[in-house]
Design a protein around this motif. Structure first.
Motif, PDB file in Angstrom:
ATOM      1  N   ASN A 138       0.830  -1.216   0.000  1.00 45.13           N
ATOM      2  CA  ASN A 138       0.000   0.000   0.000  1.00 45.13           C
ATOM      3  C   ASN A 138       0.860   1.260   0.000  1.00 45.13           C
ATOM      4  O   ASN A 138       0.524   2.263  -0.639  1.00 45.13           O
ATOM      5  CB  ASN A 138      -0.936  -0.002   1.209  1.00 45.13           C
ATOM      6  CG  ASN A 138      -2.116  -0.936   1.029  1.00 45.13           C
ATOM      7  OD1 ASN A 138      -2.462  -1.293  -0.090  1.00 45.13           O
ATOM      8  ND2 ASN A 138      -2.736  -1.331   2.126  1.00 45.13           N
ATOM      9  N   GLN A 139       1.979   1.214   0.723  1.00 41.93           N
ATOM     10  CA  GLN A 139       2.903   2.346   0.731  1.00 41.93           C
ATOM     11  C   GLN A 139       3.515   2.561  -0.653  1.00 41.93           C
ATOM     12  O   GLN A 139       3.630   3.691  -1.140  1.00 41.93           O
ATOM     13  CB  GLN A 139       4.004   2.120   1.766  1.00 41.93           C
ATOM     14  CG  GLN A 139       3.528   2.137   3.207  1.00 41.93           C
ATOM     15  CD  GLN A 139       4.619   1.764   4.186  1.00 41.93           C
ATOM     16  OE1 GLN A 139       5.760   1.518   3.796  1.00 41.93           O
ATOM     17  NE2 GLN A 139       4.286   1.710   5.459  1.00 41.93           N
ATOM     18  N   VAL A 140       3.917   1.453  -1.297  1.00 36.25           N
ATOM     19  CA  VAL A 140       4.493   1.547  -2.643  1.00 36.25           C
ATOM     20  C   VAL A 140       3.465   2.075  -3.638  1.00 36.25           C
ATOM     21  O   VAL A 140       3.761   2.956  -4.468  1.00 36.25           O
ATOM     22  CB  VAL A 140       5.030   0.170  -3.090  1.00 36.25           C
ATOM     23  CG1 VAL A 140       5.509   0.229  -4.539  1.00 36.25           C
ATOM     24  CG2 VAL A 140       6.163  -0.279  -2.180  1.00 36.25           C
ATOM     25  N   LEU A 141       2.252   1.546  -3.569  1.00 36.73           N
ATOM     26  CA  LEU A 141       1.186   2.002  -4.468  1.00 36.73           C
ATOM     27  C   LEU A 141       0.875   3.476  -4.258  1.00 36.73           C
ATOM     28  O   LEU A 141       0.669   4.217  -5.220  1.00 36.73           O
ATOM     29  CB  LEU A 141      -0.071   1.164  -4.253  1.00 36.73           C
ATOM     30  CG  LEU A 141      -0.037  -0.269  -4.791  1.00 36.73           C
ATOM     31  CD1 LEU A 141      -1.241  -1.052  -4.284  1.00 36.73           C
ATOM     32  CD2 LEU A 141      -0.012  -0.264  -6.310  1.00 36.73           C
ATOM     33  N   ALA A 142       0.829   3.916  -3.006  1.00 34.26           N
ATOM     34  CA  ALA A 142       0.531   5.315  -2.717  1.00 34.26           C
ATOM     35  C   ALA A 142       1.577   6.237  -3.325  1.00 34.26           C
ATOM     36  O   ALA A 142       1.270   7.361  -3.737  1.00 34.26           O
ATOM     37  CB  ALA A 142       0.451   5.528  -1.202  1.00 34.26           C
ATOM     38  N   GLN A 143       2.806   5.752  -3.407  1.00 31.71           N
ATOM     39  CA  GLN A 143       3.881   6.582  -3.945  1.00 31.71           C
ATOM     40  C   GLN A 143       3.945   6.559  -5.465  1.00 31.71           C
ATOM     41  O   GLN A 143       4.159   7.595  -6.103  1.00 31.71           O
ATOM     42  CB  GLN A 143       5.224   6.113  -3.381  1.00 31.71           C
ATOM     43  CG  GLN A 143       6.411   6.945  -3.874  1.00 31.71           C
ATOM     44  CD  GLN A 143       7.720   6.510  -3.232  1.00 31.71           C
ATOM     45  OE1 GLN A 143       7.758   5.631  -2.368  1.00 31.71           O
ATOM     46  NE2 GLN A 143       8.814   7.117  -3.660  1.00 31.71           N
ATOM     47  N   TYR A 144       3.746   5.377  -6.062  1.00 26.73           N
ATOM     48  CA  TYR A 144       3.987   5.243  -7.501  1.00 26.73           C
ATOM     49  C   TYR A 144       2.725   5.059  -8.346  1.00 26.73           C
ATOM     50  O   TYR A 144       2.710   5.474  -9.508  1.00 26.73           O
ATOM     51  CB  TYR A 144       4.914   4.048  -7.758  1.00 26.73           C
ATOM     52  CG  TYR A 144       6.299   4.224  -7.205  1.00 26.73           C
ATOM     53  CD1 TYR A 144       7.237   5.016  -7.865  1.00 26.73           C
ATOM     54  CD2 TYR A 144       6.677   3.605  -6.020  1.00 26.73           C
ATOM     55  CE1 TYR A 144       8.507   5.184  -7.357  1.00 26.73           C
ATOM     56  CE2 TYR A 144       7.951   3.758  -5.503  1.00 26.73           C
ATOM     57  CZ  TYR A 144       8.865   4.560  -6.172  1.00 26.73           C
ATOM     58  OH  TYR A 144      10.130   4.730  -5.662  1.00 26.73           O
ATOM     59  N   LEU A 145       1.672   4.436  -7.803  1.00 23.53           N
ATOM     60  CA  LEU A 145       0.504   4.157  -8.619  1.00 23.53           C
ATOM     61  C   LEU A 145      -0.770   4.202  -7.767  1.00 23.53           C
ATOM     62  O   LEU A 145      -1.467   3.201  -7.599  1.00 23.53           O
ATOM     63  CB  LEU A 145       0.654   2.774  -9.275  1.00 23.53           C
ATOM     64  CG  LEU A 145      -0.174   2.495 -10.531  1.00 23.53           C
ATOM     65  CD1 LEU A 145       0.245   3.423 -11.664  1.00 23.53           C
ATOM     66  CD2 LEU A 145      -0.008   1.049 -10.957  1.00 23.53           C
ATOM     67  N   PRO A 146      -1.103   5.362  -7.204  1.00 23.09           N
ATOM     68  CA  PRO A 146      -2.288   5.454  -6.339  1.00 23.09           C
ATOM     69  C   PRO A 146      -3.569   5.285  -7.147  1.00 23.09           C
ATOM     70  O   PRO A 146      -3.654   5.692  -8.303  1.00 23.09           O
ATOM     71  CB  PRO A 146      -2.175   6.863  -5.757  1.00 23.09           C
ATOM     72  CG  PRO A 146      -1.393   7.637  -6.775  1.00 23.09           C
ATOM     73  CD  PRO A 146      -0.418   6.662  -7.359  1.00 23.09           C
ATOM     74  N   LEU A 147      -4.576   4.664  -6.518  1.00 25.77           N
ATOM     75  CA  LEU A 147      -5.893   4.496  -7.133  1.00 25.77           C
ATOM     76  C   LEU A 147      -6.944   4.704  -6.050  1.00 25.77           C
ATOM     77  O   LEU A 147      -7.328   3.768  -5.349  1.00 25.77           O
ATOM     78  CB  LEU A 147      -6.032   3.095  -7.743  1.00 25.77           C
ATOM     79  CG  LEU A 147      -5.331   2.851  -9.083  1.00 25.77           C
ATOM     80  CD1 LEU A 147      -5.419   1.380  -9.463  1.00 25.77           C
ATOM     81  CD2 LEU A 147      -5.936   3.715 -10.180  1.00 25.77           C
ATOM     82  N   HIS A 148      -7.396   5.946  -5.916  1.00 23.66           N
ATOM     83  CA  HIS A 148      -8.363   6.265  -4.875  1.00 23.66           C
ATOM     84  C   HIS A 148      -9.788   5.988  -5.352  1.00 23.66           C
ATOM     85  O   HIS A 148     -10.070   5.930  -6.557  1.00 23.66           O
ATOM     86  CB  HIS A 148      -8.223   7.734  -4.471  1.00 23.66           C
ATOM     87  CG  HIS A 148      -6.950   8.031  -3.736  1.00 23.66           C
ATOM     88  ND1 HIS A 148      -5.800   8.468  -4.367  1.00 23.66           N
ATOM     89  CD2 HIS A 148      -6.639   7.941  -2.415  1.00 23.66           C
ATOM     90  CE1 HIS A 148      -4.846   8.652  -3.473  1.00 23.66           C
ATOM     91  NE2 HIS A 148      -5.321   8.339  -2.284  1.00 23.66           N
TER      92      HIS A 148
END
Length: 436
Positions: free
Chosen positions: A82-92
């Motif tokens: 989740n930390q990696v996704l938030a930095q590189y590929l967020p999907l809210h």
């Protein structure tokens, strides 16, 4: 029936028809963050977006694979990813639309997926039986394959675990960790050159070409141009006490240099550029190597070796200021032969040699050694090195969380040195700081 009706355009893609009857796709809307990637993207993006989208998605894929390989608990893995996704590929979610640009996030997810599609589904379906026979450890229906020149994966060819057709090797994702970034960079490099050839007619104002030229010459992976080093000049005498912060590849080179009073060309280059990256000036580098080559007289050293050392610092020849080698180059370039000591221990050492080396470096638990050997055997060399770091430098504990994979020897040094300054290691290292 219009072309739009024939292809049954899915919800979320709008169109209009001009007075010639030609259908124009003009915008793409993403109603949710779930995307099955059945329709190629139609958005226009810049070259900078093309590169950043692809590299960010590659980073996420690598970290997901690394998390699975390292057998972390479900909670740890989820938190880290989740930390990696938030930095590189967020999907809210849609409920976050006021706080985040959810359409831009979904656009990036959509486009980056298609950029990384290097083998189309139709071709994969046609050769699925051959893929299944050559790579029995993967499911061709769900696995992503990469088409590369077979010369780039000779290890897989030798072990007969990859399908070859027309000089191309079809490599499953799990066997592609060490080469996928380099393969992507080569393909992107070619595409950018094709674009540059077309730019004279497109770039009338001359604003785009300089940007393309800069991207075209960009190095792969994280680079170290000696901007991060120990504050103040370190000396040749400091090297011995800093070796505790060296990655295994550089420790091995240092030990062999002390043992043999000599290193061959590629060993000297790999080690000299690393020392340059931690802050050894050219004057101190010459002094370090002159002392290390103690079997030689001064005249022989000056004639045979001093030039190459100065050349690494951009003071001879083309006067190129060479950067320290990253893991990708060390793993794939200039394979070591008899009498050579350069390269990556996790890639180039035999299993017995690597086991002994790990034990001598402080990894004494047999289960931990086996774990690192399994990573190396599976070609996950960066993960093996990262695990070695965690076990010997006191990082990556449950309290500290999972650390990202190390991709550069100088990155290993910096992380280890910083931990020592923060008191994590409880040793008596020098009190200088590393600056960015």
């Amino acid at each position: 029936m219009s072309l739009l009706e024939q292809i049954n355009l899915p919800k979320g893609i709008n169109s209009r028809e001009n007075n010639t009857g030609e259908v124009k796709l003009h915008r793409q809307y993403y109603p949710s963050r779930l995307n099955l990637y059945t329709i190629p993207p139609i958005n226009e993006i810049t070259i900078e977006e093309f590169e950043s989208f692809a590299l960010d998605r590659l980073t996420v894929l690598k970290e997901i694979e690394a998390t699975i390989l390292r057998n972390k608990s479900e909670g740890e893995s989820k938190e880290y990813i989740n930390q990696v996704l938030a930095q590189y590929l967020p999907l809210h979610t849609n409920s976050s639309s006021e706080a985040y640009s959810i359409q831009q996030e979904r656009k990036k997810d959509h486009i980056s997926h298609f950029i990384l599609r290097l083998l189309n589904n139709k071709e994969k379906h046609e050769i699925k039986d051959q893929l299944r026979a050559s790579s029995p450890h993967v499911n061709p229906e769900t696995e992503v394959f990469f088409e590369v020149d077979f010369e780039k994966v000779l290890d897989l060819v030798r072990r007969r675990v990859v399908y070859i057709k027309g000089g191309k090797a079809y490599v499953p994702m799990r066997d592609q960790l060490a080469l996928v970034i380099d393969e992507f960079r080569n393909r992107l490099d070619k595409a950018l050159k094709d674009t540059c050839r077309a730019l004279p007619e497109i770039d009338q104002e001359g604003q785009v070409m300089p940007i393309l030229n800069q991207i075209d010459h960009q190095k792969s992976g994280q680079g170290y141009s000696c901007s991060k080093k120990i504050e103040g000049q370190i000396t040749a005498d400091d090297v011995d006490q800093l070796t505790e912060h060296f990655p295994l590849c550089m420790r091995h080179l240092h030990n062999k240099l002390q043992e043999n009073k000599h290193l061959k060309h590629y060993g000297r280059m790999q080690y000299n550029l690393f020392l340059k990256g931690i802050g050894l000036s050219v004057e101190e580098a010459l002094r370090f190597w002159r002392t290390a080559f103690s079997k030689l007289n001064d005249d022989k050293f000056q004639k045979s070796y001093a030039y190459n050392i100065r050349h690494n610092y951009g003071m001879e020849g083309k006067r190129t200021d060479y950067a320290p080698l990253n893991c990708m180059k060390i793993i794939t370039n200039n394979q070591p032969g008899e009498g050579d000591h350069h390269g990556c221990p996790f890639r180039h050492f035999s299993e017995d040699n690597l086991s002994r080396t790990l034990y001598n470096a402080g990894v004494t638990d047999k289960a931990q050694i086996r774990q690192i050997l399994e990573y190396a055997k599976g070609h996950h060399y960066n993960i093996a090195c990262t695990r070695f770091f965690e076990l010997t430098r006191g990082s990556g504990s449950k309290e500290q969380g999972m650390m990202a994979a190390i991709n550069h020897p100088n990155e290993f040094f910096e992380k280890s040195y910083q931990l020592s300054q923060e008191g994590s290691l409880g040793n008596n290292a020098t009190t200088n700081t590393i600056t960015g």
